[in-house]
Write an enzyme that holds these catalytic residues in place. Sequence first.
Site, PDB file in Angstrom:
ATOM      1  N   PRO A  61     -47.992 -42.624   6.308  1.00 12.04           N
ATOM      2  CA  PRO A  61     -46.781 -41.785   6.330  1.00 12.04           C
ATOM      3  C   PRO A  61     -46.815 -40.814   5.151  1.00 12.04           C
ATOM      4  CG  PRO A  61     -46.247 -44.134   6.498  1.00 12.04           C
ATOM      5  CD  PRO A  61     -47.681 -44.038   6.093  1.00 12.04           C
ATOM      6  N   MET A  62     -46.611 -39.528   5.433  1.00 11.86           N
ATOM      7  CA  MET A  62     -46.569 -38.520   4.375  1.00 11.86           C
ATOM      8  C   MET A  62     -45.385 -37.598   4.620  1.00 11.86           C
ATOM      9  SD  MET A  62     -50.605 -37.552   3.797  1.00 11.86           S
ATOM     10  CE  MET A  62     -51.036 -37.534   5.548  1.00 11.86           C
ATOM     11  N   ALA A  63     -44.536 -37.466   3.606  1.00 13.00           N
ATOM     12  CA  ALA A  63     -43.319 -36.681   3.733  1.00 13.00           C
ATOM     13  C   ALA A  63     -43.624 -35.233   4.093  1.00 13.00           C
ATOM     14  CB  ALA A  63     -42.531 -36.735   2.424  1.00 13.00           C
ATOM     15  N   GLN A  95     -41.683 -45.664   9.508  1.00 11.38           N
ATOM     16  CA  GLN A  95     -41.650 -46.172   8.141  1.00 11.38           C
ATOM     17  C   GLN A  95     -40.254 -45.982   7.564  1.00 11.38           C
ATOM     18  OE1 GLN A  95     -43.144 -44.462   4.349  1.00 11.38           O
ATOM     19  NE2 GLN A  95     -44.576 -46.175   4.351  1.00 11.38           N
ATOM     20  N   CYS A 150     -43.893 -45.080  -2.570  1.00  8.90           N
ATOM     21  CA  CYS A 150     -43.621 -43.687  -2.936  1.00  8.90           C
ATOM     22  C   CYS A 150     -43.395 -43.558  -4.441  1.00  8.90           C
ATOM     23  CB  CYS A 150     -42.400 -43.171  -2.183  1.00  8.90           C
ATOM     24  SG  CYS A 150     -42.049 -41.427  -2.512  1.00  8.90           S
ATOM     25  N   ASN A 187     -55.927 -48.402   0.948  1.00  6.38           N
ATOM     26  CA  ASN A 187     -55.547 -46.994   0.938  1.00  6.38           C
ATOM     27  C   ASN A 187     -55.961 -46.385  -0.404  1.00  6.38           C
ATOM     28  OD1 ASN A 187     -52.451 -45.228   0.492  1.00  6.38           O
ATOM     29  ND2 ASN A 187     -54.185 -44.521   1.673  1.00  6.38           N
ATOM     30  N   GLY A 188     -56.462 -45.156  -0.356  1.00  6.52           N
ATOM     31  CA  GLY A 188     -56.811 -44.448  -1.578  1.00  6.52           C
ATOM     32  C   GLY A 188     -58.241 -43.962  -1.589  1.00  6.52           C
ATOM     33  N   ASP A 189     -58.421 -42.643  -1.685  1.00  7.82           N
ATOM     34  CA  ASP A 189     -59.742 -42.012  -1.811  1.00  7.82           C
ATOM     35  C   ASP A 189     -60.629 -42.200  -0.589  1.00  7.82           C
ATOM     36  OD1 ASP A 189     -58.834 -41.290  -4.271  1.00  7.82           O
ATOM     37  OD2 ASP A 189     -60.144 -42.600  -5.419  1.00  7.82           O
ATOM     38  N   ARG A 208     -54.175 -38.381   2.327  1.00  7.24           N
ATOM     39  CA  ARG A 208     -54.572 -37.010   1.981  1.00  7.24           C
ATOM     40  C   ARG A 208     -55.916 -36.605   2.578  1.00  7.24           C
ATOM     41  NH1 ARG A 208     -55.055 -36.758  -3.943  1.00  7.24           N
ATOM     42  NH2 ARG A 208     -55.635 -38.944  -3.708  1.00  7.24           N
TER      43      ARG A 208
END
Length: 393
Positions: free
Chosen positions: A27-29, A92, A123, A225-227, A250
């Site tokens: 989920p990304m705002a 979410q 967040c 999650n991450g990179d 991202r």
Amino acid sequence: MPTTAPTEHRTLQIGPHAVQPPVVLAPMAGITNAPFRTLCRSFAGGESKDGASGGKGLFVSEMITTRALVERNEKTMQLIHFDATEKPRSIQLYGVDPATVGKAVRMIAEEGLADHIDLNFGCPVPKVTRKGGGSALPYKRHLLRAILREAVSGAGDLPVTMKMRKGIDDDHITYLDAGRIAVEEGVTSIALHGRTAAQHYGGTADWEAIARLKEHVPEIPVLGNGDIWSARDALRMVRETGCDGVVVGRGCLGRPWLFADLVAAFEGRTDDVARPSLGEVADVMVRHATLLGEWIGDEARGVIDFRKHVAWYLKGFAVGSEMRKRLAITSSLEELRTGLDELDLAQPWPTGADGPRGRTSGNNRVVLPDGWLKDPYDCAGVSEDAELDTSGG
């Protein structure tokens, strides 16, 4: 690197939902609205077991605040709209007050608004943490437990998952305690972003923390999650940490075709990697802007909302600064298409274009409620007044 996928991790079970491959859109705002999810799912391809073209993987909505949902805020009700082909429908939720979270979850369950509920404890933005929410909340162990208990009890048959960070900062690490509380309260799975709130999106994600969490809570699936900038990164994370799946944020900004790469990689086709030309990227850009306009109900507003994606899509391509600026202020599909057609659309995929995108700042001061760090158990002063009243970040 081995050319075969880690077959023992090919299916992720989220309650009754088998997620294959074990890939989740984070989920990304302002990003993972229905149009972007549609675009990513189209690249993931495939059909769900009930015949609906849901795409392979799990695609979660942007953050929905529980207060806004309970109050049926107009913007929020639009954000929870799912395309008929989205299966399962994943929402979410963000909340600070257990009672309000419980009301929101029961509303989703009773009105059939979604098939899966994810809770946001990751967040790091100030407007969330200053209320004690997001990545600040797991520090208050009793409050976290109360929220999870209300959510799980109110969800009925719907699976409840959670996404979190390592902690507030290096001196206030919470993820192992939070993971154990989640298991005890009946959470179905946990996603861990291997950074603290203070890191925001800077530095390097700590994949070792993901491995430690997996060892700490073997009872339920753990997602990392991450990179994750490429499908190879995803396979490497699974191999190095033992996690049950990956959450991609991202890495798919301006790269929705990454989900095609992920499906191929987890199915053992690691050499099947998308390398679109600039012309193909331009077509995706126009489609993305078109979907946004259709969703909003206004072409110009859709193109304006699309502007933030322009730099991500064009990263690495030989496009002059003036043209980049021009494309980032377009207000119609015709203007966007005309500008793109002036580029050298035959350009091949640029070398080195798969790296980091989006926010990268780190070492931030985390904005917290007064006295938040004095006691990790006392939650006095946290009430429904701390709830945000708008959704989407």
